[in-house]
Write a protein that holds these residues in place. Sequence first.
Motif, PDB file in Angstrom:
ATOM      1  N   GLU A   7       0.842  -1.182   0.000  1.00 51.86           N
ATOM      2  CA  GLU A   7       0.000   0.000   0.000  1.00 51.86           C
ATOM      3  C   GLU A   7       0.886   1.243   0.000  1.00 51.86           C
ATOM      4  N   THR A   8       0.445   2.270  -0.681  1.00 50.76           N
ATOM      5  CA  THR A   8       1.216   3.510  -0.717  1.00 50.76           C
ATOM      6  C   THR A   8       1.427   4.069   0.682  1.00 50.76           C
ATOM      7  N   SER A   9       0.484   3.846   1.569  1.00 56.29           N
ATOM      8  CA  SER A   9       0.614   4.339   2.947  1.00 56.29           C
ATOM      9  C   SER A   9       1.837   3.758   3.641  1.00 56.29           C
ATOM     10  N   ARG A  46       5.337   4.740  -8.191  1.00 54.90           N
ATOM     11  CA  ARG A  46       4.300   5.509  -7.474  1.00 54.90           C
ATOM     12  C   ARG A  46       4.573   7.013  -7.516  1.00 54.90           C
TER      13      ARG A  46
END
Length: 212
Positions: A7-9, A46
Amino acid sequence: MVRPSVETSVILDAAAQVIAEQGFGGVRMGEVAARAGVAKGVLYLRFADKNALLRAVVDREVVLTARRSIELVEADDQGGSFSRLYVHAVTALYSRPALLRLYQEPSAPLQELARDGERLRARELLGAEFIRALQAEGVVTADLDADVLVANLTLWNQALAAQAPTVGADALILGMGALLARAVDTGTGDTTAGKRVFVAFAEALIAERERR
């Protein structure tokens, strides 16, 4: 273990850790990737470059700080007075060490981040426009110059952040809150209007950052 994707988080969490520990100038994409458990190439899928990653970290840290501020204000019976709004906003900031670095690094390596820092210090949650809105609601003393108050609080906040005390910060923040209670608050018993104004400003800030 290197994961092909996360996840980008998770990546933003890793970058925030590096910023908190080493400052914006100390961020290296390889270290962020290692902490996130991904290959460095995943970061570039990303984010266009390191600057884009850092901007994304700042935007998310601002959102998390604003949300925490809202939680603290709404849980406080007198949370809509300016003195309590100030205490809660600064307390929320100190809960996000990566964002605090914007105060500690007046010459941030990215001009865009430096400008973001200026907006954080002087405008967004506790800026002059916000103070004037509280004055209109009778929460802040009407004869105060909002711009002068913001300038003074900005200097104090920068000095506190520059020292970054690990012990005693809470007492200093509460002490400033007590001074503001005497000098700025009108003493109204019902601070609902102040809460309403603050939440509106904070939610607008969150929406702006999440649109980026």
